[in-house]
Each structure stands twice: as structure tokens, then as C-alpha cells.
Design a protein around this motif. Structure first.
Motif, PDB file in Angstrom:
ATOM      1  N   GLY A 286       0.795  -1.231   0.000  1.00  0.00           N
ATOM      2  CA  GLY A 286       0.000   0.000   0.000  1.00  0.00           C
ATOM      3  C   GLY A 286       0.820   1.270   0.000  1.00  0.00           C
ATOM      4  N   TYR A 287       2.106   1.172   0.332  1.00  0.00           N
ATOM      5  CA  TYR A 287       2.958   2.365   0.378  1.00  0.00           C
ATOM      6  C   TYR A 287       3.683   2.622  -0.942  1.00  0.00           C
ATOM      7  CZ  TYR A 287       2.215   1.795   5.382  1.00  0.00           C
ATOM      8  OH  TYR A 287       1.650   1.653   6.632  1.00  0.00           O
ATOM      9  N   ILE A 288       3.511   1.729  -1.925  1.00  0.00           N
ATOM     10  CA  ILE A 288       4.217   1.826  -3.199  1.00  0.00           C
ATOM     11  C   ILE A 288       3.234   2.285  -4.279  1.00  0.00           C
ATOM     12  CG2 ILE A 288       5.637   0.607  -4.884  1.00  0.00           C
ATOM     13  CD1 ILE A 288       6.888   0.734  -2.110  1.00  0.00           C
ATOM     14  N   PRO A 289       3.589   3.271  -5.092  1.00  0.00           N
ATOM     15  CA  PRO A 289       2.697   3.694  -6.182  1.00  0.00           C
ATOM     16  C   PRO A 289       2.319   2.508  -7.075  1.00  0.00           C
ATOM     17  CG  PRO A 289       4.510   5.249  -5.930  1.00  0.00           C
ATOM     18  CD  PRO A 289       4.817   4.091  -5.026  1.00  0.00           C
ATOM     19  N   ARG A 290       1.117   2.563  -7.626  1.00  0.00           N
ATOM     20  CA  ARG A 290       0.577   1.430  -8.362  1.00  0.00           C
ATOM     21  C   ARG A 290       1.423   1.085  -9.590  1.00  0.00           C
ATOM     22  NH1 ARG A 290      -4.102  -0.057  -6.517  1.00  0.00           N
ATOM     23  NH2 ARG A 290      -4.604  -1.275  -8.380  1.00  0.00           N
ATOM     24  N   ASP A 291       2.077   2.081 -10.182  1.00  0.00           N
ATOM     25  CA  ASP A 291       2.883   1.821 -11.370  1.00  0.00           C
ATOM     26  C   ASP A 291       4.332   1.496 -11.023  1.00  0.00           C
ATOM     27  OD1 ASP A 291       3.625   4.315 -10.486  1.00  0.00           O
ATOM     28  OD2 ASP A 291       3.583   5.277 -12.464  1.00  0.00           O
ATOM     29  N   ARG A 292       4.579   1.219  -9.741  1.00  0.00           N
ATOM     30  CA  ARG A 292       5.937   0.907  -9.310  1.00  0.00           C
ATOM     31  C   ARG A 292       6.007  -0.402  -8.520  1.00  0.00           C
ATOM     32  NH1 ARG A 292       7.141   3.347 -12.842  1.00  0.00           N
ATOM     33  NH2 ARG A 292       8.213   5.346 -13.038  1.00  0.00           N
ATOM     34  N   ILE A 293       5.033  -1.288  -8.731  1.00  0.00           N
ATOM     35  CA  ILE A 293       4.978  -2.530  -7.963  1.00  0.00           C
ATOM     36  C   ILE A 293       4.610  -3.694  -8.870  1.00  0.00           C
ATOM     37  CG2 ILE A 293       2.547  -2.244  -7.342  1.00  0.00           C
ATOM     38  CD1 ILE A 293       5.210  -3.605  -4.961  1.00  0.00           C
ATOM     39  N   VAL A 294       5.191  -4.847  -8.610  1.00  0.00           N
ATOM     40  CA  VAL A 294       4.786  -6.119  -9.197  1.00  0.00           C
ATOM     41  C   VAL A 294       4.506  -7.079  -8.054  1.00  0.00           C
ATOM     42  CG1 VAL A 294       5.503  -8.121 -10.549  1.00  0.00           C
ATOM     43  CG2 VAL A 294       6.085  -5.818 -11.340  1.00  0.00           C
ATOM     44  N   LEU A 295       3.341  -7.683  -8.050  1.00  0.00           N
ATOM     45  CA  LEU A 295       2.952  -8.631  -7.011  1.00  0.00           C
ATOM     46  C   LEU A 295       3.154 -10.042  -7.541  1.00  0.00           C
ATOM     47  CD1 LEU A 295      -0.498  -7.024  -6.132  1.00  0.00           C
ATOM     48  CD2 LEU A 295       1.768  -6.343  -5.315  1.00  0.00           C
ATOM     49  N   CYS A 296       3.925 -10.842  -6.846  1.00  0.00           N
ATOM     50  CA  CYS A 296       4.073 -12.257  -7.188  1.00  0.00           C
ATOM     51  C   CYS A 296       3.154 -13.043  -6.265  1.00  0.00           C
ATOM     52  CB  CYS A 296       5.525 -12.692  -7.039  1.00  0.00           C
ATOM     53  SG  CYS A 296       5.835 -14.360  -7.643  1.00  0.00           S
ATOM     54  N   CYS A 297       2.124 -13.678  -6.817  1.00  0.00           N
ATOM     55  CA  CYS A 297       1.037 -14.251  -6.021  1.00  0.00           C
ATOM     56  C   CYS A 297       0.941 -15.761  -6.178  1.00  0.00           C
ATOM     57  CB  CYS A 297      -0.304 -13.646  -6.447  1.00  0.00           C
ATOM     58  SG  CYS A 297      -0.387 -11.857  -6.370  1.00  0.00           S
ATOM     59  N   THR A 298       0.540 -16.433  -5.115  1.00  0.00           N
ATOM     60  CA  THR A 298       0.161 -17.834  -5.206  1.00  0.00           C
ATOM     61  C   THR A 298      -1.214 -17.938  -5.868  1.00  0.00           C
ATOM     62  OG1 THR A 298      -0.849 -17.745  -3.002  1.00  0.00           O
ATOM     63  CG2 THR A 298       1.449 -18.453  -3.138  1.00  0.00           C
ATOM     64  N   GLY A 299      -1.524 -19.134  -6.398  1.00  0.00           N
ATOM     65  CA  GLY A 299      -2.860 -19.361  -6.931  1.00  0.00           C
ATOM     66  C   GLY A 299      -2.926 -19.563  -8.422  1.00  0.00           C
ATOM     67  N   SER A 300      -1.835 -19.997  -9.058  1.00  0.00           N
ATOM     68  CA  SER A 300      -1.833 -20.174 -10.510  1.00  0.00           C
ATOM     69  C   SER A 300      -2.783 -21.267 -10.972  1.00  0.00           C
ATOM     70  CB  SER A 300      -0.418 -20.480 -11.003  1.00  0.00           C
ATOM     71  OG  SER A 300       0.019 -21.759 -10.554  1.00  0.00           O
ATOM     72  N   GLN A 301      -3.162 -22.184 -10.061  1.00  0.00           N
ATOM     73  CA  GLN A 301      -4.050 -23.291 -10.428  1.00  0.00           C
ATOM     74  C   GLN A 301      -5.479 -23.104  -9.929  1.00  0.00           C
ATOM     75  OE1 GLN A 301      -2.785 -25.667 -12.600  1.00  0.00           O
ATOM     76  NE2 GLN A 301      -1.189 -24.089 -12.540  1.00  0.00           N
ATOM     77  N   GLY A 302      -5.807 -21.879  -9.531  1.00  0.00           N
ATOM     78  CA  GLY A 302      -7.168 -21.580  -9.095  1.00  0.00           C
ATOM     79  C   GLY A 302      -7.489 -22.070  -7.705  1.00  0.00           C
ATOM     80  N   GLU A 303      -6.471 -22.355  -6.894  1.00  0.00           N
ATOM     81  CA  GLU A 303      -6.705 -22.841  -5.529  1.00  0.00           C
ATOM     82  C   GLU A 303      -7.549 -21.823  -4.761  1.00  0.00           C
ATOM     83  OE1 GLU A 303      -3.800 -22.319  -7.070  1.00  0.00           O
ATOM     84  OE2 GLU A 303      -2.235 -23.705  -6.380  1.00  0.00           O
ATOM     85  N   PRO A 304      -8.664 -22.257  -4.158  1.00  0.00           N
ATOM     86  CA  PRO A 304      -9.618 -21.287  -3.594  1.00  0.00           C
ATOM     87  C   PRO A 304      -9.065 -20.458  -2.451  1.00  0.00           C
ATOM     88  CG  PRO A 304     -10.225 -23.549  -3.037  1.00  0.00           C
ATOM     89  CD  PRO A 304      -9.154 -23.642  -4.066  1.00  0.00           C
ATOM     90  N   ARG A 305      -8.094 -20.977  -1.689  1.00  0.00           N
ATOM     91  CA  ARG A 305      -7.582 -20.221  -0.547  1.00  0.00           C
ATOM     92  C   ARG A 305      -6.292 -19.477  -0.874  1.00  0.00           C
ATOM     93  NH1 ARG A 305      -9.176 -24.952   3.027  1.00  0.00           N
ATOM     94  NH2 ARG A 305      -7.072 -25.726   2.737  1.00  0.00           N
ATOM     95  N   ALA A 306      -5.817 -19.606  -2.106  1.00  0.00           N
ATOM     96  CA  ALA A 306      -4.582 -18.942  -2.498  1.00  0.00           C
ATOM     97  C   ALA A 306      -4.811 -17.447  -2.675  1.00  0.00           C
ATOM     98  CB  ALA A 306      -4.033 -19.558  -3.777  1.00  0.00           C
TER      99      ALA A 306
END
Length: 552
Positions: A286-306
Motif C-alpha cells: 500500500g505504500y508503493i505507487p501502483r505503477d511501481r509494484i509487481v505482485l508475485c502471487c500464489t494461486g496459478s491453479q485456481g486454488e480457492p484459498r490462495a
């Protein structure tokens, strides 16, 4: 030939042959068993309430005094994930390379037997005797650090178990494939290759991780708002590629999801984590401007809790995406996960978030060998026998046909539970042993075909009706029965159905002889039959029906 393999060298898949995931393979010789990998798969709509599927090791558990060890080829969940749930059924040493051992220790820390398990580290390229087996690790490339093929030497000859692999001349992280060692094994003489079949239908080669980094860097340069990337959390090379691509575009990279941080911990402890700058946490985003961040997220297989699944429906406690943001799928769809992935992608698109996959940009390469790579491995090893594994039936058959085209004399296609004699004599299926699937139901390991899961399927398909009938000492209802309808839409028609059910239960009990009214079983069966007949007339279905008889 006996199922205890006292007369030869046998190969026995108990998971991973005829399916992708849940890998569990065993080699038998001189009455002893060596297990290679012990992994999991994931549940779907056919396994309600069960998120994790496990191979059933009952055949080996019944012989656990003769199981000399488990060798883990690499750290993917479908190759080691079952250890934390089922190791107490085998109680044997576990062998792994440093990175895989570090990751496994983090998972075992949550178990009650973490101090009992004997986890033995083997160095890259290491070799040791394990019972009557001489096991050598051969470095390969894959989508995780320290993947290994195994050269398993026995008095009957040498088998090479490929593990998961591909040929990547620039893997970004870890060792390149030990090509010279593979060729040397071929010169020594390979009796059989038991090999990865995942991409046996795909022409050409899998591609290099270096190409993905280039693709991500170029893609990020075209995107203006917040970027989220989802990939397999164990793909440390991909994490580096994402971080470097972000850095090259003036963006910071954050890890979102517990399993990503667990891999970060294991990779850092073993020297495989060196991003251009430290990863941020989801609390920093939340402290980083939107055009200055990349989020690496779990959930590539559609896991419901990811993480990504929660972000898609705007339910993540710390991370949000908005219209104009982009989500990059830097992973393949594992067969069976298409619906779950589609649900997440549709939720994102409905909110005006752009979804980018490998069909749109070069953002993913497979970690498994395509046909040209398989042919190259056969040229190096020159085995007499080919035994495909790690794939669905269509992949196994395609692999076997390819092996024959590479002048391999014999090819045997296994399925879970088929015991294949590798030596002496021609390779052939000589036995079938019990196998099956277990599931993690909450914190309990249950058989997938047990009564509880069958009942859940019936409730999902037909609904359920619960009736409570209170009877006095004359066997008469003291008031209208209480009826609960589960899995039925709340409509005006439902009120009419409840009235019909009340009347049918009343009539069924009133119709019993005086003696039967004092018999709980007779009352229960009469009421159950009345409820089922009424529901069948109403919607043609047969709900799960429970009758509770209370006497006052």
C-alpha cells in the motif's frame, strides 16, 4: 515371481502412472523396497471437502520393515508433499539434496513426528548405498533448484529414474544438466529408463527460463498500472525472473502468499535466493505507487484459498486490484484445474482486470521435456527398456511409441498398481497390487471412496432432508414434525413441499400398527419412505434422508 520381489528387479508405481501428480514409485530387489518420491495432488469438485489427495501406500506399509528408504528427486509438492501426512505409515529414512531437505523441514515443522523422521542430506552428484540399491544423483534442470535423475544400480543392472527434467542451457538458478554424466551412464550400460512423460505429445523443446525473463521484462514495459504475476511457488528461477523484470522496469517486487515465503526461506538458506533487491511483503504494498509494484502471487491453479483467488473476488486483507491492472499467468494449467483457473480469470476480467497468459506473451516455459529432448536423452543413455511414468495414459503411450522409434528394444506402459519385472528376462507386467487414493479431510486422512465422501456427493446432487418427530407414550406425534430441507432453493413452492412432507410423515406414522409405533426402527423407516416418495414426486430426486425419533 512374488510380490516381495525376491526373484528379480521390479518397478511398482503406486501413484503418478496414468495421472499427473501424486507420484509414488517403488523399486524392489532381494526382498527390499526403495521408494522414489512421495507426492500429493489436489482435490476438485469430485472430492467435496478434500483439498489434498494422496497415494495409498498400503502395499508398502504392510512391508515397512523391508522399506530401506525414500529418495526425493526434487521439492515439488507432487513429489514430496505426502511425506508430512503419511511418513508414520512407513517410518523409513528420507534422502534429499540440501534445498529439498530445507524445504521439507519447513513442512515437517508442522507435524508431531518432526523429531522422529531421519532426513539425510545427499550432496549434488552424491552416491550412496541404500540397502541393496546403489543410488547416484545426477543433476538435471527443471522448474525448481536441485532436480535429480537417479542412477539406481542393483545386482541385476542399472535403472535410470529421470525425475522431472528438461534441457535448459540457461536455467538462471542452479546447476545445468549433467550431460557428460548422463553420457557416461550410457557407456556404462543402462538396463531401463523410467522417464517423465508429461510433454511426450509436444514437439520440439520446452524452452529456457532465460527466455521467460526476457518476455516478462518486455511485457512489463507495456503495462502502466499494478501488475500481479502468478506462478508455481517452488519455481525459484521464475521468482528471480519476475524480480529482475520488475527491477528492469523501475518496479519493486512483493511476495503474496505463504508458500512463496516458505520457498524464499528454503532458497535463502541454501544460497539460491539472490534477487536484485529484497522482496516486499503484502503489508508494504500500500505504500508503493501502483505503477511501481509487481505482485508475485500464489494461486496459478485456481486454488480457492490462495492469494490470487482471494484478490480476484476482492477478498484479500492486504492486496487489491483495480480496473486497468493486469494479472500475468506465468504457469501452465495442470490437467483437471481448468475450471478452477477459469473461475478466477473470469472474476478478474469481470472487474476490468487484464489477464495475460502464455498464449498472449512469452511468459512461461514448461519444466518437462518435449519430444526432441526425450529423444536426446534416449540417445545418451541407450537403455534396453523404456518405462514411461509421470503422465496420463495418452502421455505414457506417446512416450512408449517415441522410445520404440529411438530403437529401444522394449517398452512397457504401467498404471498405478502394475508391477513390472525389469530383470531377469524380458520386461513385463507380472502382478497387480492394491492401490488407491487417500484424501485430507480437514486434518484427517481418509479413503476417497469411504462412506462420508459418498454421502457428500449424494447431498450435492440430491439435497438432504432432516425430520425430527416427537412421539408420546402412545406412539403419536405430539405436534407437527420438524423438517429441515438442505440444498433446496427458498421459494413459495418450498413451503408447499414442507406442508406435503408434514402430511406424509403424519400419515405414515398414523398408518403403523400400535406395536410398530413403539418401535423406533419401524417409525424411522416409515417416515423415511414417506419423505422419499414425496420428494421423488416433487423433483424426481432421492435426497439423503435422516429421521430423528424423540419419545416423551
Amino acid at each position: 515371481m512374488t510380490t516381495d520381489s525376491t526373484d528379480g528387479l521390479v518397478f511398482l508405481p503406486l501413484g503418478g502412472a496414468g495421472e499427473i501428480g501424486m507420484n509414488l514409485y517403488a523399486y524392489g530387489v532381494d526382498g527390499k523396497w526403495l521408494i522414489v518420491d512421495f507426492g500429493i495432488s489436489f482435490g476438485d469438485e469430485t472430492t467435496p471437502g478434500v483439498d489434498v489427495l494422496l497415494p495409498d501406500p498400503v502395499f508398502l506399509a504392510e512391508r515397512k520393515k523391508d522399506v530401506v528408504g525414500i529418495v526425493i528427486t526434487h521439492g515439488h509438492e507432487d513429489h514430496l508433499g505426502a511425506v508430512q501426512y503419511l511418513w508414520p505409515r512407513l517410518e523409513c529414512p528420507v534422502y534429499a539434496t540440501p534445498f529439498t531437505a530445507a524445504y521439507l523441514r519447513l513442512k515437517l515443522a508442522e507435524t508431531s513426528f518432526r523429531d522422529k523422521i531421519k532426513l539425510i542430506e545427499m550432496p549434488l552428484g552424491g552416491r550412496r548405498g541404500i540397502g541393496p540399491f546403489d543410488v547416484e544423483l545426477v543433476s538435471m534442470t527443471h522448474s525448481i533448484p536441485e532436480p535429480n535423475a537417479l542412477a539406481i544400480r542393483t545386482r541385476h543392472g542399472m535403472v535410470v529414474h529421470s525425475g522431472d527434467w528438461k534441457l535448459d542451457p540457461d536455467p538462471l538458478v542452479g546447476e545445468a544438466t549433467a550431460i557428460d554424466r548422463l553420457r557416461a551412464l550410457g557407456e556404462e550400460g543402462v538396463l531401463a529408463l523410467v522417464g517423465d512423460s508429461t510433454n511426450a505429445l509436444e514437439p520440439g523443446s520446452a524452452g529456457s527460463e532465460a527466455g521467460v525473463e526476457t518476455g516478462l521484462t518486455e511485457l512489463f514495459a507495456t503495462l502502466e498500472n499494478r501488475i500481479a504475476v502468478t506462478c508455481f511457488s517452488t519455481n525459484v528461477a521464475r521468482l528471480h525472473a519476475i524480480a529482475r523484470a520488475a527491477h528492469a522496469n523501475g518496479r519493486h517486487c512483493a511476495l503474496v502468499g505463504r508458500s512463496l515465503w516458505r520457498i524464499h526461506q528454503a532458497a535463502s538458506a541454501t544460497g539460491y535466493m539472490d534477487p536484485p533487491e529484497p522482496f516486499l511483503t503484502d503489508n508494504d504494498i500500500g505504500y508503493i505507487p501502483r505503477d511501481r509494484i509487481v505482485l508475485c502471487c500464489t494461486g496459478s491453479q485456481g486454488e480457492p484459498r490462495a492469494a490470487l483467488s482471494r484478490i480476484a473476488v476482492d477478498d484479500h486483507p492486504a492486496v487489491a486490484l483495480e480496473r486497468g491492472d493486469a494479472v500475468v499467468y506465468s504457469a501452465r494449467e495442470i490437467p483437471g484445474n481448468e475450471k478452477a483457473i477459469g473461475r478466477v480469470q473470469n472474476a478478474l476480467i469481470r472487474r476490468g482486470i487484464r489477464v495475460i497468459t502464455a498464449s498472449d506473451a512469452p511468459v512461461h516455459v514448461s519444466g518437462h521435456p518435449a519430444r526432441d529432448e526425450l529423444a536426446t536423452l534416449y540417445q545418451w543413455l541407450r537403455p534396453r527398456i523404456a518405462i514411461p511414468m509421470h503422465g496420463e495414459t495418452r502421455h505414457l503411450e506417446a512416450h512408449a511409441a517415441l522410445a520404440r522409434s529411438c530403437q529401444v528394444a522394449e517398452a512397457v506402459v504401467p498404471h498405478d498398481g502394475t508391477m513390472i519385472r525389469i530383470a531377469p528376462g524380458p520386461a513385463e507386467i507380472v502382478d497387480h497390487v492394491p492401490t488407491g487414493r487417500l484424501g485430507l479431510d480437514g486434518t484427517r486422512v481418509v479413503r476417497i471412496d469411504d462412506g462420508a465422501l459418498r454421502g457428500r456427493h449424494r447431498i450435492i446432487n440430491n439435497g438432504a432432508v432432516v425430520v425430527t418427530a416427537v412421539l408420546n407414550n402412545r406412539g403419536e406425534l405430539t405436534d407437527d414434525a420438524q423438517i429441515a430441507l438442505l440444498g433446496y432453493e427458498e421459494t413459495d413452492e418450498l413451503i408447499d413441499l414442507e406442508d406435503d412432507l408434514l402430511d406424509s410423515v403424519q400419515a405414515a406414522i398414523d398408518g403403523l400398527r400400535d406395536g410398530a409405533r413403539h418401535d423406533d426402527h419401524a417409525v424411522t423407516e416409515a417416515a423415511r419412505g414417506a419423505v422419499r416418495r414425496t420428494i421423488r414426486r416433487w423433483n424426481g430426486k432421492k435426497p439423503v434422508t435422516h429421521i430423528h425419533v424423540v419419545r416423551v
